[in-house]
Design a protein around this motif. Structure first.
Motif, PDB file in Angstrom:
ATOM      1  N   GLU A 135     -22.205  78.286  38.733  1.00 53.39           N
ATOM      2  CA  GLU A 135     -20.838  78.535  39.170  1.00 53.39           C
ATOM      3  C   GLU A 135     -20.666  78.111  40.621  1.00 53.39           C
ATOM      4  O   GLU A 135     -21.491  78.433  41.485  1.00 53.39           O
ATOM      5  N   GLY A 136     -19.590  77.355  40.869  1.00 54.00           N
ATOM      6  CA  GLY A 136     -19.326  76.877  42.217  1.00 54.00           C
ATOM      7  C   GLY A 136     -19.808  75.450  42.456  1.00 54.00           C
ATOM      8  O   GLY A 136     -19.335  74.788  43.382  1.00 54.00           O
ATOM      9  N   ASP A 137     -20.757  74.993  41.637  1.00 55.06           N
ATOM     10  CA  ASP A 137     -21.233  73.614  41.764  1.00 55.06           C
ATOM     11  C   ASP A 137     -20.266  72.663  41.056  1.00 55.06           C
ATOM     12  O   ASP A 137     -19.325  73.081  40.392  1.00 55.06           O
ATOM     13  N   SER A 138     -20.543  71.364  41.210  1.00 59.44           N
ATOM     14  CA  SER A 138     -19.719  70.343  40.569  1.00 59.44           C
ATOM     15  C   SER A 138     -20.341  69.896  39.247  1.00 59.44           C
ATOM     16  O   SER A 138     -21.560  69.989  39.056  1.00 59.44           O
ATOM     17  N   ALA A 139     -19.484  69.418  38.355  1.00 59.63           N
ATOM     18  CA  ALA A 139     -19.932  68.877  37.066  1.00 59.63           C
ATOM     19  C   ALA A 139     -19.340  67.486  36.892  1.00 59.63           C
ATOM     20  O   ALA A 139     -18.175  67.253  37.246  1.00 59.63           O
ATOM     21  N   VAL A 140     -20.162  66.582  36.360  1.00 62.42           N
ATOM     22  CA  VAL A 140     -19.712  65.216  36.117  1.00 62.42           C
ATOM     23  C   VAL A 140     -20.060  64.824  34.684  1.00 62.42           C
ATOM     24  O   VAL A 140     -21.207  64.965  34.260  1.00 62.42           O
ATOM     25  N   ILE A 141     -19.083  64.335  33.962  1.00 66.84           N
ATOM     26  CA  ILE A 141     -19.269  63.868  32.584  1.00 66.84           C
ATOM     27  C   ILE A 141     -18.863  62.398  32.555  1.00 66.84           C
ATOM     28  O   ILE A 141     -17.818  62.027  33.109  1.00 66.84           O
ATOM     29  N   LYS A 142     -19.704  61.582  31.903  1.00 67.67           N
ATOM     30  CA  LYS A 142     -19.484  60.139  31.937  1.00 67.67           C
ATOM     31  C   LYS A 142     -19.226  59.578  30.546  1.00 67.67           C
ATOM     32  O   LYS A 142     -19.835  60.012  29.566  1.00 67.67           O
ATOM     33  N   CYS A 143     -18.348  58.578  30.470  1.00 68.50           N
ATOM     34  CA  CYS A 143     -18.045  57.905  29.210  1.00 68.50           C
ATOM     35  C   CYS A 143     -18.004  56.402  29.426  1.00 68.50           C
ATOM     36  O   CYS A 143     -17.599  55.938  30.503  1.00 68.50           O
ATOM     37  N   THR A 144     -18.430  55.675  28.426  1.00 71.88           N
ATOM     38  CA  THR A 144     -18.285  54.232  28.426  1.00 71.88           C
ATOM     39  C   THR A 144     -17.500  53.817  27.191  1.00 71.88           C
ATOM     40  O   THR A 144     -17.515  54.514  26.169  1.00 71.88           O
ATOM     41  N   TYR A 145     -16.791  52.705  27.299  1.00 68.41           N
ATOM     42  CA  TYR A 145     -16.037  52.199  26.162  1.00 68.41           C
ATOM     43  C   TYR A 145     -16.364  50.733  25.948  1.00 68.41           C
ATOM     44  O   TYR A 145     -16.893  50.060  26.843  1.00 68.41           O
ATOM     45  N   SER A 146     -16.056  50.237  24.772  1.00 65.67           N
ATOM     46  CA  SER A 146     -16.516  48.892  24.412  1.00 65.67           C
ATOM     47  C   SER A 146     -15.420  47.834  24.479  1.00 65.67           C
ATOM     48  O   SER A 146     -15.710  46.672  24.759  1.00 65.67           O
ATOM     49  N   ASP A 147     -14.181  48.220  24.237  1.00 64.55           N
ATOM     50  CA  ASP A 147     -13.115  47.237  24.129  1.00 64.55           C
ATOM     51  C   ASP A 147     -12.358  47.111  25.459  1.00 64.55           C
ATOM     52  O   ASP A 147     -11.721  48.069  25.911  1.00 64.55           O
ATOM     53  N   SER A 148     -12.430  45.947  26.063  1.00 64.21           N
ATOM     54  CA  SER A 148     -11.782  45.734  27.356  1.00 64.21           C
ATOM     55  C   SER A 148     -10.263  45.827  27.267  1.00 64.21           C
ATOM     56  O   SER A 148      -9.579  45.893  28.290  1.00 64.21           O
ATOM     57  N   ALA A 149      -9.717  45.836  26.046  1.00 68.43           N
ATOM     58  CA  ALA A 149      -8.268  45.970  25.877  1.00 68.43           C
ATOM     59  C   ALA A 149      -7.801  47.414  25.997  1.00 68.43           C
ATOM     60  O   ALA A 149      -6.597  47.676  26.063  1.00 68.43           O
ATOM     61  N   SER A 150      -8.718  48.361  26.047  1.00 65.62           N
ATOM     62  CA  SER A 150      -8.324  49.768  26.186  1.00 65.62           C
ATOM     63  C   SER A 150      -7.642  49.984  27.521  1.00 65.62           C
ATOM     64  O   SER A 150      -8.075  49.462  28.558  1.00 65.62           O
ATOM     65  N   ASN A 151      -6.562  50.761  27.511  1.00 67.23           N
ATOM     66  CA  ASN A 151      -5.814  50.938  28.755  1.00 67.23           C
ATOM     67  C   ASN A 151      -5.365  52.370  29.010  1.00 67.23           C
ATOM     68  O   ASN A 151      -4.629  52.643  29.957  1.00 67.23           O
ATOM     69  N   TYR A 152      -5.800  53.312  28.166  1.00 67.79           N
ATOM     70  CA  TYR A 152      -5.396  54.707  28.341  1.00 67.79           C
ATOM     71  C   TYR A 152      -6.602  55.585  28.058  1.00 67.79           C
ATOM     72  O   TYR A 152      -7.237  55.442  27.005  1.00 67.79           O
ATOM     73  N   PHE A 153      -6.926  56.497  28.996  1.00 64.91           N
ATOM     74  CA  PHE A 153      -8.179  57.262  28.914  1.00 64.91           C
ATOM     75  C   PHE A 153      -7.902  58.732  29.234  1.00 64.91           C
ATOM     76  O   PHE A 153      -7.886  59.145  30.387  1.00 64.91           O
ATOM     77  N   PRO A 154      -7.706  59.533  28.198  1.00 66.19           N
ATOM     78  CA  PRO A 154      -7.463  60.969  28.409  1.00 66.19           C
ATOM     79  C   PRO A 154      -8.752  61.768  28.299  1.00 66.19           C
ATOM     80  O   PRO A 154      -9.729  61.337  27.665  1.00 66.19           O
ATOM     81  N   TRP A 155      -8.723  62.950  28.881  1.00 67.13           N
ATOM     82  CA  TRP A 155      -9.795  63.931  28.738  1.00 67.13           C
ATOM     83  C   TRP A 155      -9.196  65.205  28.151  1.00 67.13           C
ATOM     84  O   TRP A 155      -8.156  65.687  28.617  1.00 67.13           O
ATOM     85  N   TYR A 156      -9.897  65.738  27.132  1.00 67.24           N
ATOM     86  CA  TYR A 156      -9.456  66.954  26.482  1.00 67.24           C
ATOM     87  C   TYR A 156     -10.500  68.048  26.654  1.00 67.24           C
ATOM     88  O   TYR A 156     -11.699  67.790  26.642  1.00 67.24           O
ATOM     89  N   LYS A 157     -10.005  69.263  26.770  1.00 61.11           N
ATOM     90  CA  LYS A 157     -10.852  70.451  26.837  1.00 61.11           C
ATOM     91  C   LYS A 157     -10.625  71.261  25.564  1.00 61.11           C
ATOM     92  O   LYS A 157      -9.478  71.472  25.153  1.00 61.11           O
ATOM     93  N   GLN A 158     -11.720  71.678  24.924  1.00 60.52           N
ATOM     94  CA  GLN A 158     -11.600  72.473  23.710  1.00 60.52           C
ATOM     95  C   GLN A 158     -12.459  73.723  23.810  1.00 60.52           C
ATOM     96  O   GLN A 158     -13.682  73.635  23.901  1.00 60.52           O
ATOM     97  N   GLU A 159     -11.824  74.860  23.801  1.00 66.49           N
ATOM     98  CA  GLU A 159     -12.539  76.129  23.778  1.00 66.49           C
ATOM     99  C   GLU A 159     -12.872  76.481  22.335  1.00 66.49           C
ATOM    100  O   GLU A 159     -12.243  75.983  21.393  1.00 66.49           O
ATOM    101  N   LEU A 160     -13.863  77.323  22.163  1.00 74.81           N
ATOM    102  CA  LEU A 160     -14.382  77.643  20.841  1.00 74.81           C
ATOM    103  C   LEU A 160     -13.275  78.143  19.915  1.00 74.81           C
ATOM    104  O   LEU A 160     -12.567  79.099  20.237  1.00 74.81           O
ATOM    105  N   GLY A 161     -13.123  77.469  18.784  1.00 72.18           N
ATOM    106  CA  GLY A 161     -12.128  77.869  17.793  1.00 72.18           C
ATOM    107  C   GLY A 161     -10.697  77.510  18.117  1.00 72.18           C
ATOM    108  O   GLY A 161      -9.784  77.906  17.392  1.00 72.18           O
TER     109      GLY A 161
END
Lengths: 114, 116
Positions: free
Chosen positions: A15-41
């Motif tokens: 708690e209090g530290d930073s978190a980093v999550i990384k993603c890579t994608y394959s298609d250079s035509a992609s132009n929109y990148f959302p992040w979603y949070k999902q809590e249990l259930g």
């Protein structure tokens, strides 16, 4: 089609530290990148998104960076709190005026240790 | 506004049975879609629709049918249920087609389906 890889699958931070999550994608035509949070259930909820004409976007403790050349984008959470514990998904969407859906990564389970 | 609603919340089927998962939204969204979520797999697109009367296949369409007779409703039909279709199903909608000013997808609460 598009392929999105997400790492790590599990991330435990103090708690209090930073978190980093990384993603890579394959298609250079992609132009929109959302992040979603999902809590249990619960349903996925958008926390931040970025478009390909922007390199970085910030909203309070959350920021997303995009490197189009390397085809990767990252989620940064600073000053983590217990309520940040959840599964986070990145996604990508190919542009061009079509209307197909998002391609999601497999998720990162973020655990905030007290 | 109720947002995106889904019924039922839970369902148990036997192999070979058919059923329809309901999805409705009251936000006048043009775009609607169905995803399935399996452990460790993220969400995968089944079918989507850009407006009434228009549907198209996503990544994993086999075994599912959809129709879009109204802007509000987008039902997902399982023709002959199989154990491989055991999953959590999410419906989602957004204001416009991607590339527009508003891309955020709003998700429904999900339907947990078990096929025995």
């Amino acid at each position: 089609g598009e392929n999105v890889e997400q790492h790590p699958s599990t991330l435990s931070v103090q708690e209090g530290d930073s978190a980093v999550i990384k993603c890579t994608y394959s298609d250079s035509a992609s132009n929109y990148f959302p992040w979603y949070k999902q809590e249990l259930g619960k349903r996925p909820q958008l926390i931040i998104d970025i478009r390909s004409n922007v390199g970085e976007k910030k909203d309070q403790r959350i920021a997303v960076t995009l490197n189009k050349t390397a085809k990767h984008f990252s989620l940064h959470i600073t000053e983590t709190q217990p309520e940040d514990s959840a599964v986070y998904f990145c996604a990508a969407r190919i542009g061009g005026g079509g209307a197909d859906g998002l391609t999601f990564g497999k998720g990162t389970h973020l655990i905030i240790q007290p | 506004n109720a947002g995106v609603t889904q019924t039922p919340k839970f369902q148990v089927l036997k192999t070979g049975q058919s059923m329809t998962l309901q999805c409705a939204q009251d936000m006048n969204h043009e775009y609607m879609s169905w995803y399935r979520q399996d452990p460790g797999m993220g969400l995968r697109l089944i079918h989507y629709s850009v407006g009434a009367g228009i549907t198209d296949q996503g990544e994993v369409p086999n075994g599912y049918n959809v129709s879009r007779s109204t802007t509000e409703d987008f039902p997902l039909r399982l023709l002959s249920a199989a154990p491989s279709q055991t999953s959590v199903y999410f419906c989602a909608s957004s204001f416009g087609t991607f590339g527009g000013a508003v891309d955020e997808q709003f998700f429904g609460p999900g339907t947990r389906l078990t096929v025995l």
